[in-house]
Design a protein around this motif. Sequence first.
Motif, PDB file in Angstrom:
ATOM      1  N   MET A 191       0.832  -1.205   0.000  1.00 34.92           N
ATOM      2  CA  MET A 191       0.000   0.000   0.000  1.00 34.92           C
ATOM      3  C   MET A 191       0.866   1.255   0.000  1.00 34.92           C
ATOM      4  SD  MET A 191      -2.618   1.399   2.917  1.00 34.92           S
ATOM      5  CE  MET A 191      -1.204   1.830   3.946  1.00 34.92           C
ATOM      6  N   GLY A 192       1.920   1.241   0.853  1.00 36.73           N
ATOM      7  CA  GLY A 192       2.806   2.397   0.911  1.00 36.73           C
ATOM      8  C   GLY A 192       3.498   2.658  -0.418  1.00 36.73           C
ATOM      9  N   TYR A 193       3.888   1.559  -1.082  1.00 36.91           N
ATOM     10  CA  TYR A 193       4.550   1.720  -2.382  1.00 36.91           C
ATOM     11  C   TYR A 193       3.574   2.248  -3.437  1.00 36.91           C
ATOM     12  CZ  TYR A 193       7.064   0.597  -6.649  1.00 36.91           C
ATOM     13  OH  TYR A 193       7.680   0.678  -7.874  1.00 36.91           O
ATOM     14  N   GLN A 194       2.365   1.692  -3.446  1.00 36.10           N
ATOM     15  CA  GLN A 194       1.380   2.090  -4.462  1.00 36.10           C
ATOM     16  C   GLN A 194       0.964   3.552  -4.319  1.00 36.10           C
ATOM     17  OE1 GLN A 194      -2.050  -0.447  -4.573  1.00 36.10           O
ATOM     18  NE2 GLN A 194      -3.059   0.712  -6.216  1.00 36.10           N
ATOM     19  N   TYR A 195       0.823   4.015  -3.058  1.00 33.99           N
ATOM     20  CA  TYR A 195       0.315   5.364  -2.830  1.00 33.99           C
ATOM     21  C   TYR A 195       1.379   6.292  -2.251  1.00 33.99           C
ATOM     22  CZ  TYR A 195      -4.181   3.057  -3.485  1.00 33.99           C
ATOM     23  OH  TYR A 195      -5.229   2.344  -4.001  1.00 33.99           O
ATOM     24  N   GLN A 196       2.652   5.981  -2.484  1.00 38.03           N
ATOM     25  CA  GLN A 196       3.702   6.765  -1.856  1.00 38.03           C
ATOM     26  C   GLN A 196       3.671   8.236  -2.276  1.00 38.03           C
ATOM     27  OE1 GLN A 196       7.803   5.939  -3.219  1.00 38.03           O
ATOM     28  NE2 GLN A 196       6.938   4.435  -4.625  1.00 38.03           N
ATOM     29  N   HIS A 198       0.982  10.123  -3.052  1.00 36.47           N
ATOM     30  CA  HIS A 198      -0.105  10.787  -2.332  1.00 36.47           C
ATOM     31  C   HIS A 198       0.219  10.903  -0.841  1.00 36.47           C
ATOM     32  CE1 HIS A 198      -2.517  10.724  -5.917  1.00 36.47           C
ATOM     33  NE2 HIS A 198      -2.439   9.411  -6.005  1.00 36.47           N
ATOM     34  N   LEU A 199       0.791   9.839  -0.274  1.00 29.57           N
ATOM     35  CA  LEU A 199       1.143   9.880   1.148  1.00 29.57           C
ATOM     36  C   LEU A 199       2.226  10.919   1.406  1.00 29.57           C
ATOM     37  CD1 LEU A 199       1.176   6.039   1.887  1.00 29.57           C
ATOM     38  CD2 LEU A 199      -0.532   7.690   2.659  1.00 29.57           C
ATOM     39  N   GLY A 200       3.181  10.995   0.479  1.00 25.72           N
ATOM     40  CA  GLY A 200       4.234  11.995   0.624  1.00 25.72           C
ATOM     41  C   GLY A 200       3.698  13.410   0.525  1.00 25.72           C
ATOM     42  N   ASP A 201       2.739  13.629  -0.413  1.00 19.25           N
ATOM     43  CA  ASP A 201       2.131  14.957  -0.541  1.00 19.25           C
ATOM     44  C   ASP A 201       1.378  15.339   0.737  1.00 19.25           C
ATOM     45  OD1 ASP A 201       3.121  15.200  -3.084  1.00 19.25           O
ATOM     46  OD2 ASP A 201       1.258  14.604  -4.081  1.00 19.25           O
ATOM     47  N   LEU A 202       0.653  14.374   1.296  1.00 15.72           N
ATOM     48  CA  LEU A 202      -0.093  14.641   2.523  1.00 15.72           C
ATOM     49  C   LEU A 202       0.842  14.989   3.677  1.00 15.72           C
ATOM     50  CD1 LEU A 202      -2.694  14.686   4.187  1.00 15.72           C
ATOM     51  CD2 LEU A 202      -2.468  12.202   4.478  1.00 15.72           C
ATOM     52  N   LEU A 203       1.928  14.241   3.801  1.00 15.59           N
ATOM     53  CA  LEU A 203       2.889  14.511   4.879  1.00 15.59           C
ATOM     54  C   LEU A 203       3.498  15.895   4.739  1.00 15.59           C
ATOM     55  CD1 LEU A 203       4.391  13.441   7.353  1.00 15.59           C
ATOM     56  CD2 LEU A 203       6.108  12.476   5.807  1.00 15.59           C
ATOM     57  N   ARG A 204       3.804  16.275   3.510  1.00 16.26           N
ATOM     58  CA  ARG A 204       4.364  17.619   3.284  1.00 16.26           C
ATOM     59  C   ARG A 204       3.325  18.697   3.603  1.00 16.26           C
ATOM     60  NH1 ARG A 204       7.339  14.867  -0.772  1.00 16.26           N
ATOM     61  NH2 ARG A 204       5.590  14.956  -2.219  1.00 16.26           N
ATOM     62  N   ASP A 205       2.056  18.448   3.214  1.00 14.73           N
ATOM     63  CA  ASP A 205       1.003  19.416   3.498  1.00 14.73           C
ATOM     64  C   ASP A 205       0.837  19.642   5.008  1.00 14.73           C
ATOM     65  OD1 ASP A 205       0.534  19.652   0.817  1.00 14.73           O
ATOM     66  OD2 ASP A 205      -1.228  18.328   0.791  1.00 14.73           O
ATOM     67  N   LEU A 206       1.148  18.611   5.780  1.00 14.15           N
ATOM     68  CA  LEU A 206       1.010  18.706   7.246  1.00 14.15           C
ATOM     69  C   LEU A 206       2.320  19.126   7.914  1.00 14.15           C
ATOM     70  CD1 LEU A 206      -1.137  15.483   7.816  1.00 14.15           C
ATOM     71  CD2 LEU A 206      -1.921  17.857   7.912  1.00 14.15           C
ATOM     72  N   GLY A 207       3.244  19.602   7.111  1.00 15.77           N
ATOM     73  CA  GLY A 207       4.501  20.114   7.660  1.00 15.77           C
ATOM     74  C   GLY A 207       5.394  19.057   8.261  1.00 15.77           C
ATOM     75  N   GLY A 208       5.246  17.804   7.821  1.00 18.34           N
ATOM     76  CA  GLY A 208       6.081  16.738   8.350  1.00 18.34           C
ATOM     77  C   GLY A 208       5.661  16.245   9.722  1.00 18.34           C
ATOM     78  N   ASP A 209       4.496  16.650  10.214  1.00 16.56           N
ATOM     79  CA  ASP A 209       4.005  16.251  11.533  1.00 16.56           C
ATOM     80  C   ASP A 209       3.443  14.823  11.441  1.00 16.56           C
ATOM     81  OD1 ASP A 209       2.547  15.799  13.879  1.00 16.56           O
ATOM     82  OD2 ASP A 209       2.076  17.934  14.121  1.00 16.56           O
ATOM     83  N   LEU A 210       4.201  13.848  11.983  1.00 13.65           N
ATOM     84  CA  LEU A 210       3.789  12.457  11.844  1.00 13.65           C
ATOM     85  C   LEU A 210       2.533  12.134  12.653  1.00 13.65           C
ATOM     86  CD1 LEU A 210       7.257  10.673  11.906  1.00 13.65           C
ATOM     87  CD2 LEU A 210       5.754  11.004   9.951  1.00 13.65           C
ATOM     88  N   GLU A 211       2.359  12.778  13.801  1.00 17.84           N
ATOM     89  CA  GLU A 211       1.152  12.527  14.587  1.00 17.84           C
ATOM     90  C   GLU A 211      -0.084  13.018  13.842  1.00 17.84           C
ATOM     91  OE1 GLU A 211       1.395  14.006  18.529  1.00 17.84           O
ATOM     92  OE2 GLU A 211       3.143  12.806  19.069  1.00 17.84           O
ATOM     93  N   ALA A 212       0.019  14.214  13.260  1.00 14.61           N
ATOM     94  CA  ALA A 212      -1.096  14.738  12.476  1.00 14.61           C
ATOM     95  C   ALA A 212      -1.330  13.875  11.241  1.00 14.61           C
ATOM     96  CB  ALA A 212      -0.808  16.190  12.074  1.00 14.61           C
ATOM     97  N   PHE A 213      -0.251  13.374  10.658  1.00 13.17           N
ATOM     98  CA  PHE A 213      -0.335  12.504   9.485  1.00 13.17           C
ATOM     99  C   PHE A 213      -1.125  11.234   9.835  1.00 13.17           C
ATOM    100  CE2 PHE A 213       1.558   9.009   6.985  1.00 13.17           C
ATOM    101  CZ  PHE A 213       1.279   9.461   5.704  1.00 13.17           C
ATOM    102  N   GLY A 214      -0.785  10.627  10.980  1.00  8.93           N
ATOM    103  CA  GLY A 214      -1.486   9.418  11.394  1.00  8.93           C
ATOM    104  C   GLY A 214      -2.962   9.676  11.670  1.00  8.93           C
ATOM    105  N   ARG A 215      -3.249  10.799  12.329  1.00 11.06           N
ATOM    106  CA  ARG A 215      -4.660  11.136  12.620  1.00 11.06           C
ATOM    107  C   ARG A 215      -5.447  11.363  11.336  1.00 11.06           C
ATOM    108  NH1 ARG A 215      -2.233  14.299  16.767  1.00 11.06           N
ATOM    109  NH2 ARG A 215      -2.420  16.171  15.462  1.00 11.06           N
ATOM    110  N   GLU A 216      -4.806  12.006  10.364  1.00 13.82           N
ATOM    111  CA  GLU A 216      -5.508  12.283   9.108  1.00 13.82           C
ATOM    112  C   GLU A 216      -5.777  11.000   8.335  1.00 13.82           C
ATOM    113  OE1 GLU A 216      -7.334  14.638   6.102  1.00 13.82           O
ATOM    114  OE2 GLU A 216      -6.968  14.823   8.264  1.00 13.82           O
ATOM    115  N   ILE A 217      -4.814  10.077   8.320  1.00 14.34           N
ATOM    116  CA  ILE A 217      -5.028   8.791   7.659  1.00 14.34           C
ATOM    117  C   ILE A 217      -6.192   8.052   8.321  1.00 14.34           C
ATOM    118  CG2 ILE A 217      -4.035   6.504   7.274  1.00 14.34           C
ATOM    119  CD1 ILE A 217      -2.936   8.532   5.374  1.00 14.34           C
TER     120      ILE A 217
END
Length: 232
Positions: A191-196, A198-217
């Motif tokens: 899944m990570g490879y297929q959507y890397q 989009h996932l990378g864009d989302l992480l950048r949009d959240l300023g690299g905040d992994l906790e916010a990234f996890g909550r958004e997912i």
Amino acid sequence: VNYGGRNGHPNAEASGDHADWFRAVLDCLAADWLPTRLDPCIDFVQKGLYDKLRLIGLQVADEFRTPDGRPITFREIVNPLDPFAGRTFYLGTRSGEWFLRVYEKGLEGWKRPPGGGSPPDAVRDLVRIEGEIKPKKPDARRRAALAAPAELFGVSGVLRVFAERALSMNVEPIRLRERRQSNRDRALRAMGYQYQRHLGDLLRDLGGDLEAFGREIARLAALEAVERDMTG
């Protein structure tokens, strides 16, 4: 964590408290990356610890044998003219799949004052136990990437026995060539490879905040589940 290559290729490195965050970013942006070397380490501050570990290292080296019947390589670096230069001993060979290094970490960076003197106890007694794991094949690298740092001491009998005696660690033996990925790990990596992207864009949009990234997912997954229930 060091990622990239030499000879002009991009290279990035993170250490200490930043290493776990950097590893998580790599998993999102480059899901197909594979570790070529892993160095699990543990630091201790205890008077006389280096001498105790040295004795254990000698015992372990003598108990185990190489394929041609010789004891495991034990090598020590000591400067007899400078007691504060720091001592280091090694088990195994640098060219092998595993290697153990034990050294007086506190003395490594200590600088003698201009007027002389000796280091404080907290510096003198700081010792680091460090493994060096270098899986050779892609499958072995994938399995090593899934292991916890303490588990990596189980890749060889020498490391495992040393950890048990020196650290009282109950490390389970693991074989990089035989360990299998779980179906969940396999699915998540795919899944990570297929959507890397989009996932990378989302992480950048959240300023690299992994906790916010996890909550958004989690939020997006819950929203998708609700919509499917309503339309299903």
